[in-house]
Design a protein around this motif. Structure first.
Motif, mmCIF file in Angstrom:
data_model
loop_
_atom_site.group_PDB
_atom_site.id
_atom_site.type_symbol
_atom_site.label_atom_id
_atom_site.label_comp_id
_atom_site.label_asym_id
_atom_site.label_seq_id
_atom_site.Cartn_x
_atom_site.Cartn_y
_atom_site.Cartn_z
ATOM 1 N N LEU A 89 2.381 -3.066 -4.058
ATOM 2 C CA LEU A 89 1.160 -3.590 -4.655
ATOM 3 C C LEU A 89 0.187 -4.142 -3.622
ATOM 4 C CD1 LEU A 89 2.746 -5.393 -7.700
ATOM 5 C CD2 LEU A 89 1.407 -3.307 -7.741
ATOM 6 N N GLY A 90 0.548 -4.091 -2.347
ATOM 7 C CA GLY A 90 -0.380 -4.531 -1.321
ATOM 8 C C GLY A 90 -0.148 -5.930 -0.809
ATOM 9 N N PHE A 91 0.923 -6.582 -1.243
ATOM 10 C CA PHE A 91 1.226 -7.932 -0.762
ATOM 11 C C PHE A 91 2.204 -7.833 0.399
ATOM 12 C CE2 PHE A 91 -1.077 -9.790 -4.079
ATOM 13 C CZ PHE A 91 -0.793 -9.122 -5.241
ATOM 14 N N ASP A 92 1.781 -7.125 1.468
ATOM 15 C CA ASP A 92 2.708 -6.889 2.572
ATOM 16 C C ASP A 92 3.060 -8.171 3.302
ATOM 17 O OD1 ASP A 92 0.611 -4.178 2.846
ATOM 18 O OD2 ASP A 92 2.722 -3.971 2.349
ATOM 19 N N ASP A 93 2.107 -9.105 3.384
ATOM 20 C CA ASP A 93 2.378 -10.341 4.113
ATOM 21 C C ASP A 93 3.459 -11.166 3.443
ATOM 22 O OD1 ASP A 93 -1.133 -10.806 4.934
ATOM 23 O OD2 ASP A 93 0.425 -9.537 5.797
ATOM 24 N N GLN B 4 -7.590 -12.623 0.229
ATOM 25 C CA GLN B 4 -8.414 -13.426 -0.674
ATOM 26 C C GLN B 4 -9.221 -12.528 -1.599
ATOM 27 O OE1 GLN B 4 -10.747 -16.003 1.763
ATOM 28 N NE2 GLN B 4 -9.025 -17.289 2.363
ATOM 29 N N THR B 5 -9.738 -11.430 -1.028
ATOM 30 C CA THR B 5 -10.496 -10.497 -1.861
ATOM 31 C C THR B 5 -9.627 -9.956 -2.977
ATOM 32 O OG1 THR B 5 -11.714 -9.897 0.115
ATOM 33 C CG2 THR B 5 -11.944 -8.460 -1.783
ATOM 34 N N VAL B 6 -8.384 -9.638 -2.622
ATOM 35 C CA VAL B 6 -7.472 -9.103 -3.635
ATOM 36 C C VAL B 6 -7.272 -10.126 -4.747
ATOM 37 C CG1 VAL B 6 -5.105 -8.402 -4.031
ATOM 38 C CG2 VAL B 6 -6.352 -7.540 -2.053
ATOM 39 N N TYR B 7 -7.084 -11.383 -4.352
ATOM 40 C CA TYR B 7 -6.851 -12.405 -5.377
ATOM 41 C C TYR B 7 -8.064 -12.556 -6.277
ATOM 42 C CZ TYR B 7 -2.415 -14.003 -3.581
ATOM 43 O OH TYR B 7 -1.098 -14.079 -3.230
ATOM 44 N N ILE B 147 -16.530 2.455 -2.794
ATOM 45 C CA ILE B 147 -16.140 1.264 -2.046
ATOM 46 C C ILE B 147 -14.757 1.531 -1.485
ATOM 47 C CG2 ILE B 147 -15.687 -1.198 -2.204
ATOM 48 C CD1 ILE B 147 -17.599 -1.299 -4.547
ATOM 49 N N SER B 148 -14.599 1.321 -0.178
ATOM 50 C CA SER B 148 -13.347 1.710 0.467
ATOM 51 C C SER B 148 -12.201 0.868 -0.070
ATOM 52 C CB SER B 148 -13.474 1.514 1.979
ATOM 53 O OG SER B 148 -13.681 0.149 2.266
ATOM 54 N N GLY B 149 -11.112 1.526 -0.449
ATOM 55 C CA GLY B 149 -9.913 0.846 -0.894
ATOM 56 C C GLY B 149 -9.982 0.287 -2.296
ATOM 57 N N ARG B 150 -11.015 0.617 -3.067
ATOM 58 C CA ARG B 150 -11.149 0.052 -4.404
ATOM 59 C C ARG B 150 -11.306 1.167 -5.418
ATOM 60 N NH1 ARG B 150 -9.336 -3.540 -2.318
ATOM 61 N NH2 ARG B 150 -10.073 -5.655 -1.996
ATOM 62 N N ILE B 151 -10.693 0.964 -6.577
ATOM 63 C CA ILE B 151 -10.821 1.912 -7.682
ATOM 64 C C ILE B 151 -11.427 1.167 -8.852
ATOM 65 C CG2 ILE B 151 -9.545 3.362 -9.284
ATOM 66 C CD1 ILE B 151 -7.521 3.886 -7.202
ATOM 67 N N MET B 152 -12.311 1.850 -9.585
ATOM 68 C CA MET B 152 -12.995 1.205 -10.693
ATOM 69 C C MET B 152 -12.090 1.192 -11.914
ATOM 70 S SD MET B 152 -16.769 2.013 -12.142
ATOM 71 C CE MET B 152 -16.371 3.672 -12.613
ATOM 72 N N THR B 164 -15.277 -3.394 -12.829
ATOM 73 C CA THR B 164 -14.533 -4.191 -11.867
ATOM 74 C C THR B 164 -13.762 -3.267 -10.955
ATOM 75 O OG1 THR B 164 -14.292 -5.912 -13.517
ATOM 76 C CG2 THR B 164 -12.841 -6.022 -11.624
ATOM 77 N N TYR B 165 -13.888 -3.486 -9.649
ATOM 78 C CA TYR B 165 -13.168 -2.681 -8.665
ATOM 79 C C TYR B 165 -11.942 -3.454 -8.213
ATOM 80 C CZ TYR B 165 -17.213 0.339 -8.450
ATOM 81 O OH TYR B 165 -18.214 1.194 -8.768
ATOM 82 N N VAL B 166 -10.790 -2.777 -8.202
ATOM 83 C CA VAL B 166 -9.536 -3.421 -7.833
ATOM 84 C C VAL B 166 -8.878 -2.637 -6.715
ATOM 85 C CG1 VAL B 166 -9.177 -4.336 -10.134
ATOM 86 C CG2 VAL B 166 -8.223 -2.126 -9.535
ATOM 87 N N ASN B 167 -7.848 -3.235 -6.137
ATOM 88 C CA ASN B 167 -7.074 -2.582 -5.087
ATOM 89 C C ASN B 167 -6.450 -1.308 -5.637
ATOM 90 O OD1 ASN B 167 -5.317 -1.886 -3.044
ATOM 91 N ND2 ASN B 167 -4.720 -3.988 -2.624
#
Lengths: 117, 327
Positions: A89-93, B4-7, B147-152, B164-167
């Protein structure tokens, strides 16, 4: 004095109880207090919001691990599956410290997991 | 930085989900919105992951059928039920759309994602991410800036904000969680509001207890007995670590039981309380007073108690004190 613990609750059986859906609010507040300075205060709304967030995060990671177990025809979700789900899920840290902690004893790992929070 | 962006993105997703669950939308605006869609292809592109998940999770169809029956039974149609009824109709509509067009490019574009998903299943660890990125990369290049790395995420009808764009790694997890939350709301009728107390009898008992000036419970001896009982529970649990102070250990045990009311009682009646705890207790009580739902439900319980049976002088005094506290 107090009623017995076995007292029946007035909730309907078909409804998910609040205590089954969320973590206990006192424990969440205590974990939040650990990271704050001594004289800081936490509002009840903040604890309730954090309660919702952490419960949803646990369900989010667990569903990812459960999906992996479903594909591999396994019924038990173990610690490695949780670490794999965090990495996926991308929480590698977080996945790497969790993997190192999970190799130690169970009680010691549970103590260290509180430090990660 | 990226974390932080992910959160933040996740938090926004949660907010949208909660908004979607709270409000109720009938099916008519959905179809009118569908008719008013400017770009039909974009809408089809957004629906594709849902159809993929339907083909992947066969057990979801019984949930859809239950959703249909729920719609038939219930007068009120929530957004979640509408979300479930979308799938078969949308599949039919996409079928109808494909028949008149019948272009080779469309067929080839539809066939390729399916093959890629099959490749993804053959090698889940390696290829799980790559086909998703390929599919959505093509989608974004056709319909908008990427947007790089983001899916709508699929647009939530009830939310006023844009998409909303997420990881990309979390997209399928978020969709899965949305479906399971909608399923839980539909089947189990999950309680959305938070109750001020768990058990009615304990709440009534707390109301009956005598209180001194400031609203604290007067009986100090009872808290000592309660602490003793808590210690015996600590011994029963076994592997649990003991906390340093008595109040914390009693708080842990009461949280295990799951009764918020008992936790509050212990906090208030404990003789040894530090200054910070007293201050935090006062702030908590203040917030309790300001919450509308809690106030309404508490007043309602008070009215029920008053109407149920007659009160003597002491009980009337207690009820008056409790009412003043809530004011």
């Amino acid at each position: 004095m107090e009623d017995s613990i076995g007292g029946s609750s007035s909730n309907d059986n078909n409804i998910i109880k609040e205590q089954d859906r969320l973590l206990p609010i006192a424990n969440v507040g205590r974990l939040m207090k650990q990271i704050l300075p001594q004289n800081a205060k936490i509002s009840k709304e903040a604890k309730e919001t954090m309660q919702e967030c952490v419960s949803e995060f646990i369900s989010f990671v667990t569903s990812e691990a459960s999906e992996k177990c479903r594909k591999e025809r396994r019924k038990t979700v173990n610690g490695d599956d949780i670490c794999w789900a965090l990495a996926t899920l991308g929480f590698d840290d977080y996945a790497e410290p969790m993997r190192r902690k999970s190799r130690t004893k169970i009680q010691e790992a549970s103590t260290n997991q509180n430090d990660l929070c | 930085m990226a974390m932080q962006t992910v959160y933040l993105k996740e938090h926004e997703g949660l907010v949208y989900n909660s908004v979607g669950q709270l409000s109720s939308v009938t099916s008519a605006p959905w179809w009118s919105a569908l008719g008013s869609q400017p770009v039909y292809g974009e809408y089809c592109g957004q629906i594709k992951p849902f159809s993929f998940e339907i083909s992947n999770y066969v057990d979801q169809f019984p949930a859809g059928k239950q959703a249909v029956r729920g719609v038939e039974q219930l007068l009120d149609k929530g957004h979640t039920t509408t979300q479930f009824t979308i799938f078969p109709d949308d599949c039919k509509m996409s079928g109808d759309a494909e028949n008149p067009q019948a272009t080779l490019s469309l067929q080839s574009s539809l066939a390729e994602p399916h093959n890629r998903f099959e490749i993804g299943f053959n090698q889940p660890m390696i290829c799980a991410k790559y086909p998703y990125m390929d599919q959505f990369y093509g989608l974004f290049s056709a319909f908008g800036p990427q947007i790089s790395g983001r899916i709508m995420l699929p647009i939530n009808l009830t939310s006023d904000d844009g998409p909303t764009y997420v990881n990309a790694k979390q997209y399928h997890g978020i969709i899965r969680r949305r479906l399971s939350r909608a399923k839980a709301v539909l089947e189990n009728k999950m309680i959305k509001r938070r109750k001020p107390y768990m058990h009615e009898s304990r709440h009534l008992h707390a109301l009956r207890r005598p209180r001194g000036c400031g609203g604290r419970f007067l009986n100090t001896k009872g808290s000592t007995n309660g602490n003793g009982r808590n210690e015996s529970k600590v011994n029963k649990t076994g592997g649990r670590q003991l906390q340093s102070s008595a109040s914390q250990s009693s708080e842990v045990l009461h949280s295990e039981v799951g009764t918020l009311n008992s936790s509050k009682e212990t906090n208030r009646s404990s003789p040894n309380i530090s200054g910070s705890e007293v201050t935090s207790m006062y702030s908590r009580e203040g917030f309790d007073g300001f919450s509308v739902n809690r106030l309404g439900s508490s007043v309602h319980s008070l009215v029920d108690m008053v109407l149920s049976r007659p009160l003597n002088g002491l009980q009337q005094y207690q009820v008056t004190a409790a009412t003043l506290k809530f004011d």
